[in-house]
Design an enzyme around this catalytic site. Structure first.
Site, PDB file in Angstrom:
ATOM      1  N   SER A 137       0.837  -1.197   0.000  1.00 40.84           N
ATOM      2  CA  SER A 137       0.000   0.000   0.000  1.00 40.84           C
ATOM      3  C   SER A 137       0.880   1.260   0.000  1.00 40.84           C
ATOM      4  O   SER A 137       1.667   1.444  -0.914  1.00 40.84           O
ATOM      5  CB  SER A 137      -0.963  -0.040   1.184  1.00 40.84           C
ATOM      6  OG  SER A 137      -2.055   0.833   1.000  1.00 40.84           O
ATOM      7  N   ASP A 175      -0.488  -4.686  -3.667  1.00 37.13           N
ATOM      8  CA  ASP A 175      -1.881  -4.234  -3.718  1.00 37.13           C
ATOM      9  C   ASP A 175      -2.065  -2.724  -3.648  1.00 37.13           C
ATOM     10  O   ASP A 175      -2.854  -2.223  -2.844  1.00 37.13           O
ATOM     11  CB  ASP A 175      -2.720  -4.906  -2.627  1.00 37.13           C
ATOM     12  CG  ASP A 175      -4.198  -4.974  -3.040  1.00 37.13           C
ATOM     13  OD1 ASP A 175      -4.456  -5.388  -4.185  1.00 37.13           O
ATOM     14  OD2 ASP A 175      -5.080  -4.582  -2.259  1.00 37.13           O
ATOM     15  N   HIS A 208      -7.101  -6.660   0.982  1.00 38.77           N
ATOM     16  CA  HIS A 208      -6.071  -5.655   0.722  1.00 38.77           C
ATOM     17  C   HIS A 208      -4.746  -6.039   1.374  1.00 38.77           C
ATOM     18  O   HIS A 208      -3.675  -5.840   0.791  1.00 38.77           O
ATOM     19  CB  HIS A 208      -6.550  -4.304   1.244  1.00 38.77           C
ATOM     20  CG  HIS A 208      -5.547  -3.203   1.088  1.00 38.77           C
ATOM     21  ND1 HIS A 208      -4.931  -2.905  -0.114  1.00 38.77           N
ATOM     22  CD2 HIS A 208      -5.048  -2.316   1.994  1.00 38.77           C
ATOM     23  CE1 HIS A 208      -4.098  -1.889   0.059  1.00 38.77           C
ATOM     24  NE2 HIS A 208      -4.146  -1.518   1.318  1.00 38.77           N
TER      25      HIS A 208
END
Length: 371
Positions: free
Chosen positions: A177, A203, A329
């Site tokens: 992230s 991700d 996620h």
């Protein structure tokens, strides 16, 4: 729709009272299934997870690295498992916003099982475990992308100095992230020169990240602000499907919280207060990812996250792509073994030190062999 936007759409159930039939019938697939109208979670005795675990179950050392400069002083926090030799690569792991180095705990353990020679350095950003003070002594929580990428490099160099390494080993940067944006920026800045073997982003892509930012504050508003215990916090992460692996939740969630004077537990990092940096983190990320030097790996939880620039780049073979549709996620927490397998395969495929090159013609002639 991004994972954050989906979570926001489902979060409407959070406003329902606990006695609502809809509230009771919502199963574990909902991101709002465990949110009560008071913003706390109290799991039943049969649902209470096992006790939390220690960092030492996953990393060899915990280091606090002091750093002084004209801009102020820093106390960086990292976890380290040194490489087996100077020829082995060091994987530098950077967490996402509001997360911690422990989000990589299970994945780091799996990497070491598959590639025992490799080293692991899991770093924590300022306002996420590391503390940086300005010249006047005030805490400096500047979370600009260039600042965060420089912090990561500082932590790497300070670790090398503390361990007495004569030089840096081969480096692979891995970020989840926000961490993906950080390692991409560091690669683009060229901080590591030819020591950088490659980088992996977990991700996050620019297009979907920028779209999700529109819903971020509303999403954050649905999260509980306090938990009565660490067990309750772990349970919320599991039942809300924020994390899908109970073992990883027990390892990572406690590091996200601090205990208040009242005895309850609150978020260590106030994500709402970081809004001024959100566009700075992800703006231009796709271009940096595609143009920085080094091998490139992108791991996603869904192909819908690919933006146009990366779709074109993927069709042109500019990076390796793997998709884990069964993960959320936090794919390195949900599927640590599969994530580790993809990372190890990526490192070994691109590690120049493991290549077996044919002998040189001159050497063969010296040995009296015909060529």
């Amino acid at each position: 729709m991004s994972s954050i936007a989906k979570a926001f759409a489902k979060s409407k159930l959070a406003s329902l009272p606990p006695e609502s039939p809809l509230y009771e019938e919502e199963d574990d697939s909902s991101s709002a299934s465990s949110m009560s109208s008071t913003g706390t979670v109290r799991p039943t005795s049969s649902q209470r997870p096992a006790p939390v675990v220690s960092w030492s179950d996953y990393y060899a050392q915990e280091l606090y690295l002091e750093h002084q400069s004209a801009d102020g002083n820093a106390k960086f926090h990292v976890y380290l498992t040194p490489p087996a030799s100077f020829k082995a690569p060091l994987l530098v792991l950077h967490h996402g916003a509001g997360s911690s180095a422990m989000s990589f705990a299970l994945c780091a353990l799996e990497i070491r099982k598959m590639y025992p020679e490799a080293g692991i350095l899991a770093v924590e950003a300022r306002d996420h475990g590391s503390v940086v003070y300005g010249p006047t002594g005030d805490v400096n929580n500047d979370l600009s992308i260039h600042v965060l990428s420089r912090d990561m490099i500082d932590m790497l160099e300070l670790t090398a100095a503390k361990m007495g390494w004569p030089e840096l080993p081969t480096i692979v940067l891995i970020g989840h992230s926000l961490g993906g944006a950080v390692v991409t920026d560091a690669a683009k800045q060229g901080y590591l020169g030819n020591k950088l073997l490659g980088y992996a982003v977990l991700d996050v892509v620019e297009g979907s990240a920028m779209e999700a930012l529109k819903h971020m504050q509303a999403y954050l508003g649905t999260r509980p602000k306090m938990f009565p215990s660490l067990e309750a916090a772990i349970e919320w992460h599991i039942r809300s499907r924020t994390l899908r692996n109970p073992q990883s939740a027990r390892a990572s969630v406690p590091s996200l919280l601090f205990q208040t004077p009242s005895g309850s537990w609150a978020w260590r990092t106030d994500l709402s207060s970081t809004e001024a940096y959100w566009e700075n983190w992800f703006g231009g990320m796709s271009s940096k990812f595609l143009t920085a030097k080094g091998a490139k790996l992108l791991l996603l939880a869904g192909t819908d996250r690919l933006d146009k620039e990366l779709t074109i780049g993927q069709m042109q073979g500019k990076f390796q792509l793997q998709v884990f549709p069964a993960a959320g996620h936090f794919l390195q927490e949900d599927l640590p073994e599969k994530t580790a397998e993809a990372i190890v395969e990526f490192v070994k495929r691109n590690d120049r030190s493991t290549l077996i090159l044919p002998p040189k013609v001159g050497d063969l002639l010296k040995q009296g062999k015909k060529v």
